[in-house]
Design a protein around this motif. Structure first.
Motif, PDB file in Angstrom:
ATOM      1  N   ILE A 147     -40.112 -52.160   3.553  1.00  0.00           N
ATOM      2  CA  ILE A 147     -39.504 -53.445   3.867  1.00  0.00           C
ATOM      3  C   ILE A 147     -40.348 -54.632   3.400  1.00  0.00           C
ATOM      4  O   ILE A 147     -39.833 -55.611   2.895  1.00  0.00           O
ATOM      5  N   LEU A 148     -41.667 -54.501   3.521  1.00  0.00           N
ATOM      6  CA  LEU A 148     -42.548 -55.608   3.150  1.00  0.00           C
ATOM      7  C   LEU A 148     -42.307 -56.036   1.708  1.00  0.00           C
ATOM      8  O   LEU A 148     -42.141 -57.221   1.419  1.00  0.00           O
ATOM      9  N   ASN A 150     -39.772 -54.961  -0.289  1.00  0.00           N
ATOM     10  CA  ASN A 150     -38.354 -55.204  -0.565  1.00  0.00           C
ATOM     11  C   ASN A 150     -37.966 -56.637  -0.215  1.00  0.00           C
ATOM     12  O   ASN A 150     -37.145 -57.243  -0.892  1.00  0.00           O
ATOM     13  N   PHE A 151     -38.575 -57.151   0.820  1.00  0.00           N
ATOM     14  CA  PHE A 151     -38.308 -58.543   1.187  1.00  0.00           C
ATOM     15  C   PHE A 151     -38.718 -59.466   0.028  1.00  0.00           C
ATOM     16  O   PHE A 151     -37.985 -60.369  -0.353  1.00  0.00           O
ATOM     17  N   TYR A 160     -32.791 -64.377  -1.376  1.00  0.00           N
ATOM     18  CA  TYR A 160     -33.264 -64.951  -0.108  1.00  0.00           C
ATOM     19  C   TYR A 160     -33.795 -66.339  -0.388  1.00  0.00           C
ATOM     20  O   TYR A 160     -34.914 -66.510  -0.866  1.00  0.00           O
ATOM     21  N   VAL A 162     -34.061 -69.837   1.645  1.00  0.00           N
ATOM     22  CA  VAL A 162     -33.853 -70.338   2.996  1.00  0.00           C
ATOM     23  C   VAL A 162     -32.833 -71.476   3.023  1.00  0.00           C
ATOM     24  O   VAL A 162     -32.082 -71.627   3.971  1.00  0.00           O
ATOM     25  N   TYR A 241     -30.457 -53.553  12.234  1.00  0.00           N
ATOM     26  CA  TYR A 241     -30.885 -54.723  12.988  1.00  0.00           C
ATOM     27  C   TYR A 241     -31.954 -55.503  12.239  1.00  0.00           C
ATOM     28  O   TYR A 241     -31.831 -56.693  11.983  1.00  0.00           O
ATOM     29  N   ILE A 242     -33.027 -54.792  11.887  1.00  0.00           N
ATOM     30  CA  ILE A 242     -34.217 -55.469  11.376  1.00  0.00           C
ATOM     31  C   ILE A 242     -33.941 -56.198  10.066  1.00  0.00           C
ATOM     32  O   ILE A 242     -34.191 -57.394   9.940  1.00  0.00           O
ATOM     33  N   ASN A 245     -31.494 -59.142   9.997  1.00  0.00           N
ATOM     34  CA  ASN A 245     -32.114 -60.225  10.753  1.00  0.00           C
ATOM     35  C   ASN A 245     -33.122 -60.963   9.869  1.00  0.00           C
ATOM     36  O   ASN A 245     -33.312 -62.165   9.973  1.00  0.00           O
ATOM     37  N   MET A 246     -33.763 -60.191   9.004  1.00  0.00           N
ATOM     38  CA  MET A 246     -34.838 -60.713   8.187  1.00  0.00           C
ATOM     39  C   MET A 246     -34.314 -61.534   7.023  1.00  0.00           C
ATOM     40  O   MET A 246     -34.836 -62.586   6.701  1.00  0.00           O
TER      41      MET A 246
END
Lengths: 310, 300, 360
Positions: A147-148, A150-151, A160, A162, A241-242, A245-246
């Motif tokens: 995840i780290l 991939n984000f 992504y 903001v 969920y995670i 949410n991220m």
């Protein structure tokens, strides 16, 4: 002798009956424990705030006394907070997102899975064993590690942002990284391997190409397994969920699980409206339960296989 | 079968391998790298030159990481054995009844197919100090109301509540798997054992459990690894604050996410990576343990 | 321990919801201390009968007695039986010793005594060296012997064997059946042995019981049953090669087969079925006999010669097939194509009515 036997027989039958009663009692106890949270969720969702805060708690409520206001309030547009201009619990928005993400992910996963399973089950090529073992090994790695990065990848891909994230940016970010599944590939490969070689040779004689053979013969024959994979995979989005949410920058891009927590606590008083919270929980739980009861056999078969495989 | 389809095989594999290269293999590799970066700012992609082990020492000495280790291991080492033993008993009970087996099995499977967050919130209501069902239940046995998950709850109480929810949540899968494992045991062993006058308990202890031992071991290890990754259950029960008192119930995964979320702070992303790598090492150790034990003990 | 079954019936419900009488009103007494072969084709109810005696199945009707004690409703563990399963059902995770010890531990036999008895049993079946091995490290024959030891160690009242030899190869099968006979002799335990192999049953049993469709056809000493079958089924089931069966006729005291007179009888005129054992033919070197055939094939194995003879006519005189077998002494030097005259040994010929019952 005869008397001895009669005594034996009675005690044996009695013992057996007592044993069965104990077993059923045990199972009923477990049944109650399993069902209580569902019951309490439903019961709380139809209680008024006054009823909820009653001590001792109300254990039953006649249907006539059910308060459906909690459900009504969920759909009323709120004027403040993060969901300003939206319903208090934007169930339909979340459902739409969840279904969309679920369908896209499942279609993608099914395609990559079928192609890869076919290659491992039917085609011989150099390094196939090595690649297969490496893929299987990744199942042991906790997903949190990916995840780290991939984000960051999603960020670099521009999904992504903001301030300017579009709906489709969010959808892409929630689907593309999850379009593979080593486990389903493994599962489908086992099914493919059971299809007799004769079928392949017969199709060759009839002049089909490998690719046609895969879609016209292998896939239809393995359909029960593929259906199981589709059902199990599409349930995943309901529990995600995670990650959503991220990477979802706006509330209306999120999935059902994200919408549940936190939304019903008044930030000024810190008090949670349990009635509304449980009503939203019921709304999220019911579609899954319906799906489960419709596809009960496929789901349970698929899951029990996944445990046996080791 | 054909042998000359090297390139075609890779074509079939390509969609999966490309996606996995980007979203699985590269991230795995990259997580290691990040964990050694100095002063990393991920979105700006800036860092101080060179590599360092400092991130690991910072993480290991962090109060919350220690708390996370304690919570994670307590949860895993207590909830997993309990749920395994309980689900084994339930599976055996299911297998021994003449009627309603499918009915019970379906009900017991429900927790698996429901949204964990939604049910977790229901548990939070049940554990409520003042008007929760659980305290009401305990009051029938004369126990005074206890704060399980609120701001005055002790660590032990919070852990107990978390444990109950975790076990409830994890039983479904194990019951189903053990029950289908049991049906795969040759019925002749049970006939033979009856002829050999074995009692029900003896049959369970000396026939069922040993014959099921490969499956039990496999499920133990995978559930252990699953329990080490606990996160959703904490969110469900306690919310984003991760505890009745904030962060009381923090886990390793929660630790990783907290520091990840603070990526704007210089170096925090590397702490998250270091935490994730430590978790990876722990799960690797468990996987290794499984391989060793299964070679030595369970096979016959 | 004598085993008595009275009116024993077991009904199964088949997939299409029909009742199948697997065991149909069976009355049978198995004498104490004997080895009994329960014999029949597959699906005849022999295994079901065995499982009823064991108590693993519950009868729908009838009673079972061990000596004077009724055990009909008793659970298997109380009946005091030893059972050897077809696949042995050795516990794969236990050593040979633990497998044999297992029943004793359940019966709470003191440890010292249990160990001694295990040792004794291992000696009886010749496996003292193998006690620490796991079943999968043993050959099929050794596994089989462990199963027997496990069944016998608790000193059962009755030993039941369910097709115990069917998973062994031919050579081992011969060896093991001798072994079973020896063990049974030494222990003197009443033993019921289920098999579909008539040769096996005949060679090992004190008495055999032939079953068909859940009904007992005949019981008796193997040779007596062979020599005096009560019906065509029993006659055909016992003996290898099978008995030759012809359609025939009695006319004025003469038995006619294929328009040839083969023997005389005092029975009244009627259509009959004639069964003649392959060894029931004698070569008539005087060539006077009317019973003559051209030989198609000759197989000489050791001291016996088997003649394979096609029936001359196309009609279905020979039931089921178009050729029959005759076994004669190899010294006759018969070649294929030879015309051979036969006489029939009266005690090797059996006459049945058209329903297959022995002619009275």
């Amino acid at each position: 002798m005869a008397e001895v036997y009669v005594k034996n027989e009675l005690s044996y039958k009695a013992k057996k009956t007592i044993f069965h009663i104990l077993v059923y009692a045990f199972l009923i106890l477990i049944t109650i424990s399993v069902l209580i949270p569902f019951y309490w969720m439903l019961l709380t969702s139809v209680k008024t705030q006054v009823m909820i805060e009653q001590v001792p708690p109300l254990l039953f409520l006649k249907p006539a006394d059910w308060e459906i206001n909690n459900y009504k309030l969920l759909f009323e547009v709120v004027q403040s907070g993060p969901r300003r201009g939206q319903p208090l619990f934007p169930f339909f928005t979340y459902m739409k997102n969840t279904i969309l993400v679920s369908v896209i992910t499942t279609v993608g996963t099914t395609i990559t899975t079928i192609l890869a399973a076919y290659a491992f089950a039917r085609l011989r090529f150099k390094g196939s064993n090595l690649v297969f073992v490496i893929l299987i090994a990744t199942m042991m790695i906790p997903g949190e590690i990916f995840i780290l990065t991939n984000f960051l990848t999603v960020y670099r891909l521009g999904w992504y942002d903001v301030f300017n994230q579009t709906y489709w940016d969010a959808v892409l970010a929630m689907t593309i990284p999850f379009m593979t599944s080593v486990f389903y590939m493994f599962y489908l490969r086992q099914t493919f391997k059971q299809i007799p070689n004769e079928l392949y040779f017969a199709a060759k004689v009839d002049g089909t190409t490998d690719f046609q053979y895969l879609w016209k013969i292998m896939v239809p024959v393995a359909m029960p397994t593929i259906v199981t994979i589709i059902i199990l995979n599409s349930m995943g989005a309901w529990n995600a969920y995670i990650w959503p949410n991220m990477i979802a920058t706006r509330d209306e891009y999120r999935l059902v699980s994200n919408g549940l927590r936190g939304a019903f606590t008044d930030s000024s008083t810190g008090r949670t409206d349990f009635g509304q919270q449980m009503a939203s929980a019921v709304l999220v739980t019911v579609p899954l339960l319906i799906l489960f009861f419709v596809f009960r056999k496929q789901i349970m078969r698929g899951v029990s296989r996944s445990g046996i495989k080791g | 079968m054909e042998t000359k389809n090297n390139w075609r095989a890779w074509l079939y594999l390509a969609p999966m391998l490309i996606l996995m290269a980007v979203f699985t293999f590269y991230p795995l590799f990259n997580a290691f790298i990040i964990s050694f970066y100095k002063d990393y700012q991920p979105l700006l992609n800036q860092r101080a030159p060179g590599m360092t082990l400092d991130n690991y020492s910072i993480v290991v000495n962090n109060y919350f990481f220690k708390q996370a280790l304690k919570n994670t291991f307590t949860l895993a080492f207590i909830s997993v054995p309990i749920s395994i033993v309980l689900s084994l008993f339930i599976a055996v009970a299911l297998n021994s009844i003449p009627r309603l087996k499918a009915f019970f099995q379906t009900i017991f499977f429900l927790p698996y197919v429901t949204n964990g967050i939604a049910v977790g919130m229901a548990f939070a209501v049940i554990f409520h100090r003042n008007y929760g069902l659980f305290n009401q239940f305990l009051s029938w046995f004369g126990v005074a109301p206890v704060d399980w998950i609120g701001s005055t709850a002790t660590w032990g109480k919070q852990m107990t509540a978390l444990m109950i929810f975790t076990i409830w949540d994890s039983l479904a899968f194990k019951i189903l798997v053990f029950a289908s494992g049991l049906t795969n045991i040759d019925k002749q062993y049970y006939d033979a054992a009856r002829i050999d006058s074995a009692s029900k308990w003896t049959i369970f202890k000396r026939i069922t459990v040993p014959l099921l031992s490969p499956l039990i071991l496999y499920i133990s290890i995978t559930s252990m690894i699953g329990a080490l990754k606990a996160y959703n259950s904490i969110i469900a029960l306690f919310g984003e604050s991760l505890g009745g008192r904030p962060r009381d119930m923090i886990t390793i995964v929660a630790f990783v996410y907290q520091y990840r979320a603070d990526y704007a702070n210089i170096g925090f992303y590397s702490y998250a990576a270091a935490g994730a790598i430590i978790l990876f090492m722990i799960t690797l150790a468990f996987t290794g343990l499984q391989t060793i034990v299964s070679r030595k003990r369970v096979h016959y | 321990m004598e085993i008595k079954m009275a009116n024993l019936t077991k009904i199964f419900i088949s997939k299409d919801k029909k009742e199948v009488h697997a065991v149909d009103h069976v009355d049978l007494t198995i004498p104490s201390g004997k080895l009994i072969g329960l014999l029949g084709p597959s699906g005849c109810g022999k295994s079901t009968t065995l499982y009823l005696i064991a108590g693993l199945l519950r009868q729908n009707e009838g009673e079972i007695f061990f000596a004077d004690e009724e055990v009909s409703e008793m659970p298997p563990e109380k009946r005091g039986i030893g059972l050897v399963f077809q696949n042995y059902a050795l516990y794969p995770h236990m050593t040979v010793r633990d497998n044999i010890l297992f029943p004793l531990q359940n019966m709470k036999v003191p440890k010292q005594e249990a160990m001694e008895r295990t040792q004794e049993m291992a000696a009886l079946v010749g496996l003292e060296e193998m006690l620490n091995r796991k079943p999968k490290e043993l050959s099929g024959g050794q596994q089989q012997r462990v199963a027997i030891a496990r069944a016998l160690v608790k000193k059962p009242r009755v030993l039941l064997l369910d097709e115990p030899l069917s998973n062994l190869d031919a050579r081992l099968r011969l060896q093991t059946r001798e072994e079973i006979k020896r063990i049974q002799r030494e222990t003197g335990i009443t033993t019921v042995f289920v098999t579909h192999d008539q040769e096996e049953a005949m060679s090992i049993s004190d008495e055999i019981v032939v079953m068909k469709d859940g009904v007992i056809q005949q019981m008796g000493h193997p040779q007596e049953v062979y020599d005096a079958p009560v019906n065509l089924f029993v006659a055909k089931f016992l003996g290898n090669p099978q008995i030759n069966v012809f359609e025939g006729e009695i006319k004025k005291g003469k038995i006619i087969v294929l328009n040839m007179e083969i023997a005389t009888t005092d029975k009244p005129d009627q259509k009959i079925i004639v069964g003649i054992r392959p060894e029931g033919f004698m070569v008539d070197e005087t060539k006077k006999s009317a019973f003559k055939f051209e030989v198609n094939l000759v197989e000489t194995i050791g001291r016996d010669t088997t003649l394979i003879i096609d029936t001359p006519s196309d009609d279905e005189t020979l039931l089921d097939k178009h050729s029959f077998k005759v076994i004669v002494d190899a010294s006759y030097r018969i070649m294929s194509g030879d015309l051979v005259h036969f006489k029939v040994k009266p005690d090797k010929m059996h006459l049945f009515d058209l329903d297959g019952e022995l002619l009275k």
